[in-house]
Structures are given as C-alpha cells and as structure tokens.
Write a protein that holds these residues in place. Structure first.
Motif, PDB file in Angstrom:
ATOM      1  N   LEU A  34     -42.320 -34.219  -0.132  1.00 27.98           N
ATOM      2  CA  LEU A  34     -40.961 -33.939   0.482  1.00 27.98           C
ATOM      3  C   LEU A  34     -40.153 -35.088   0.273  1.00 27.98           C
ATOM      4  N   LYS A  35     -40.530 -36.316   0.671  1.00 28.14           N
ATOM      5  CA  LYS A  35     -39.469 -37.193   0.558  1.00 28.14           C
ATOM      6  C   LYS A  35     -39.167 -37.586  -0.659  1.00 28.14           C
ATOM      7  N   VAL A  36     -39.746 -37.305  -2.016  1.00 28.67           N
ATOM      8  CA  VAL A  36     -39.411 -37.609  -3.454  1.00 28.67           C
ATOM      9  C   VAL A  36     -38.340 -36.303  -3.461  1.00 28.67           C
ATOM     10  N   ALA A  37     -38.513 -35.254  -2.965  1.00 28.45           N
ATOM     11  CA  ALA A  37     -37.801 -34.075  -3.385  1.00 28.45           C
ATOM     12  C   ALA A  37     -36.351 -34.163  -2.580  1.00 28.45           C
ATOM     13  N   ARG A  38     -36.470 -34.822  -1.372  1.00 33.72           N
ATOM     14  CA  ARG A  38     -35.061 -34.679  -0.848  1.00 33.72           C
ATOM     15  C   ARG A  38     -34.498 -35.969  -1.391  1.00 33.72           C
ATOM     16  N   GLU A  39     -34.948 -37.092  -1.768  1.00 32.61           N
ATOM     17  CA  GLU A  39     -34.242 -38.033  -2.840  1.00 32.61           C
ATOM     18  C   GLU A  39     -33.551 -37.445  -3.880  1.00 32.61           C
ATOM     19  N   LEU A  40     -34.396 -36.621  -4.903  1.00 29.27           N
ATOM     20  CA  LEU A  40     -33.846 -36.103  -5.938  1.00 29.27           C
ATOM     21  C   LEU A  40     -32.865 -34.983  -5.938  1.00 29.27           C
ATOM     22  N   GLY A  42     -30.440 -35.061  -3.925  1.00 29.53           N
ATOM     23  CA  GLY A  42     -29.108 -35.858  -3.799  1.00 29.53           C
ATOM     24  C   GLY A  42     -28.712 -36.430  -5.223  1.00 29.53           C
ATOM     25  N   GLU A  43     -29.672 -36.677  -6.035  1.00 31.95           N
ATOM     26  CA  GLU A  43     -29.610 -37.587  -7.317  1.00 31.95           C
ATOM     27  C   GLU A  43     -29.311 -36.598  -8.510  1.00 31.95           C
ATOM     28  N   VAL A  44     -30.040 -35.462  -8.644  1.00 32.15           N
ATOM     29  CA  VAL A  44     -30.211 -34.691 -10.065  1.00 32.15           C
ATOM     30  C   VAL A  44     -29.417 -33.443  -9.885  1.00 32.15           C
ATOM     31  N   ASP A  45     -28.302 -33.313 -10.843  1.00 33.26           N
ATOM     32  CA  ASP A  45     -27.455 -32.300 -10.665  1.00 33.26           C
ATOM     33  C   ASP A  45     -28.057 -30.921 -11.234  1.00 33.26           C
ATOM     34  N   ASP A  46     -29.038 -30.862 -12.101  1.00 34.39           N
ATOM     35  CA  ASP A  46     -29.504 -29.866 -12.733  1.00 34.39           C
ATOM     36  C   ASP A  46     -30.890 -29.325 -12.230  1.00 34.39           C
ATOM     37  N   LEU A  47     -31.103 -29.528 -11.072  1.00 34.97           N
ATOM     38  CA  LEU A  47     -32.380 -28.977 -10.574  1.00 34.97           C
ATOM     39  C   LEU A  47     -32.193 -27.365 -10.264  1.00 34.97           C
ATOM     40  N   GLY A  48     -33.189 -26.630 -10.838  1.00 29.39           N
ATOM     41  CA  GLY A  48     -32.991 -25.161 -10.786  1.00 29.39           C
ATOM     42  C   GLY A  48     -33.625 -24.669  -9.402  1.00 29.39           C
ATOM     43  N   ARG A  49     -33.421 -23.659  -9.234  1.00 30.10           N
ATOM     44  CA  ARG A  49     -33.803 -22.870  -7.585  1.00 30.10           C
ATOM     45  C   ARG A  49     -35.304 -23.015  -7.660  1.00 30.10           C
ATOM     46  N   ASP A  50     -35.964 -22.992  -8.912  1.00 27.69           N
ATOM     47  CA  ASP A  50     -37.289 -22.922  -8.785  1.00 27.69           C
ATOM     48  C   ASP A  50     -38.158 -24.221  -9.132  1.00 27.69           C
ATOM     49  N   LEU A  64     -51.679 -28.301  -5.322  1.00 30.74           N
ATOM     50  CA  LEU A  64     -50.570 -27.715  -4.534  1.00 30.74           C
ATOM     51  C   LEU A  64     -49.289 -27.788  -5.064  1.00 30.74           C
ATOM     52  N   THR A  65     -48.412 -26.900  -4.860  1.00 34.07           N
ATOM     53  CA  THR A  65     -47.309 -26.960  -5.122  1.00 34.07           C
ATOM     54  C   THR A  65     -46.150 -26.694  -4.082  1.00 34.07           C
ATOM     55  N   VAL A  66     -45.233 -27.723  -4.151  1.00 36.34           N
ATOM     56  CA  VAL A  66     -44.191 -28.106  -3.119  1.00 36.34           C
ATOM     57  C   VAL A  66     -42.842 -27.697  -3.603  1.00 36.34           C
ATOM     58  N   PRO A  67     -42.210 -26.703  -3.190  1.00 39.05           N
ATOM     59  CA  PRO A  67     -40.918 -26.221  -3.621  1.00 39.05           C
ATOM     60  C   PRO A  67     -39.964 -27.178  -3.161  1.00 39.05           C
ATOM     61  N   PHE A  68     -38.794 -27.498  -3.927  1.00 37.15           N
ATOM     62  CA  PHE A  68     -37.699 -28.485  -3.700  1.00 37.15           C
ATOM     63  C   PHE A  68     -37.121 -27.805  -2.446  1.00 37.15           C
ATOM     64  N   SER A  69     -37.135 -26.392  -2.266  1.00 36.78           N
ATOM     65  CA  SER A  69     -36.511 -25.873  -1.285  1.00 36.78           C
ATOM     66  C   SER A  69     -36.994 -26.162   0.055  1.00 36.78           C
ATOM     67  N   ASP A  70     -38.190 -26.540   0.175  1.00 33.27           N
ATOM     68  CA  ASP A  70     -39.029 -26.993   1.522  1.00 33.27           C
ATOM     69  C   ASP A  70     -38.324 -28.345   2.040  1.00 33.27           C
ATOM     70  N   ALA A  71     -37.796 -29.002   1.071  1.00 33.40           N
ATOM     71  CA  ALA A  71     -37.216 -30.500   1.573  1.00 33.40           C
ATOM     72  C   ALA A  71     -36.015 -30.440   2.098  1.00 33.40           C
ATOM     73  N   VAL A  72     -35.223 -29.351   1.685  1.00 36.02           N
ATOM     74  CA  VAL A  72     -34.007 -29.167   2.275  1.00 36.02           C
ATOM     75  C   VAL A  72     -33.597 -28.297   3.417  1.00 36.02           C
ATOM     76  N   ARG A  73     -34.725 -27.511   3.992  1.00 37.70           N
ATOM     77  CA  ARG A  73     -34.664 -26.780   4.988  1.00 37.70           C
ATOM     78  C   ARG A  73     -34.610 -27.375   6.360  1.00 37.70           C
ATOM     79  N   ALA A  74     -33.763 -26.771   7.349  1.00 30.98           N
ATOM     80  CA  ALA A  74     -33.590 -27.696   8.467  1.00 30.98           C
ATOM     81  C   ALA A  74     -35.074 -27.117   9.156  1.00 30.98           C
ATOM     82  N   HIS A  75     -35.500 -28.024   9.897  1.00 34.27           N
ATOM     83  CA  HIS A  75     -36.771 -28.269  10.487  1.00 34.27           C
ATOM     84  C   HIS A  75     -36.595 -27.947  12.062  1.00 34.27           C
TER      85      HIS A  75
END
Length: 75
Positions: A34-40, A42-50, A64-75
């Motif tokens: 989740l930490k890596v996803a949050r960092e990416l 903000g840095e990678v423009d072409d991340l797809g929804r999936d 296990l698979t962790v969607p990038f969307s989990d990293a940007v959801r409000a908790h």
C-alpha cells in the motif's frame, strides 16, 4: 524473516521486483504494498484502473493481489 516480492501489474505489463523485501509476515507485506502504491500513484501518469501489486512469496508464487485503488481510498 520471509522474503516477499512486490510485482507491479499495469494492464498487460508486469514490472517484476527482482530483489524482494524481507518482512515479518504477510500483513507487513500488505502495508508495504500500500505504501509503494501510494508513492507510485503520485509519480506514474499511465497507471490504469486495474493496476495492482502482486505480492509473491519467496518461492515466487503470487499469494495476494493489492489493487492500487485500495491505496487511495479514504480510511
């Protein structure tokens, strides 16, 4: 400590983590993913929804698979 690999899958592309990271357990691997996803987000423009981070164990098997969307959801 177990070794976990955090591979990044974005559409049909897979960026393999060649080194892995030693972490105490799977829960710590999820926190790291989740930490890596949050960092990416903000840095990678072409991340797809999936886009996801695939957590693989020391043998290379995806456990296990962790969607990038989990990293940007409000908790």
């Amino acid at each position: 400590m177990p070794l976990y690999y955090l591979h990044i899958r974005n559409s049909d592309k897979l960026e393999v983590d060649p080194d892995g990271t030693e972490l105490p357990d799977l829960d710590a691997a999820v926190v790291e993913a989740l930490k890596v996803a949050r960092e990416l987000v903000g840095e990678v423009d072409d991340l797809g929804r999936d886009a996801v981070i695939e957590i693989a164990d020391g043998s290379g098997e995806t456990i296990l698979t962790v969607p990038f969307s989990d990293a940007v959801r409000a908790h």
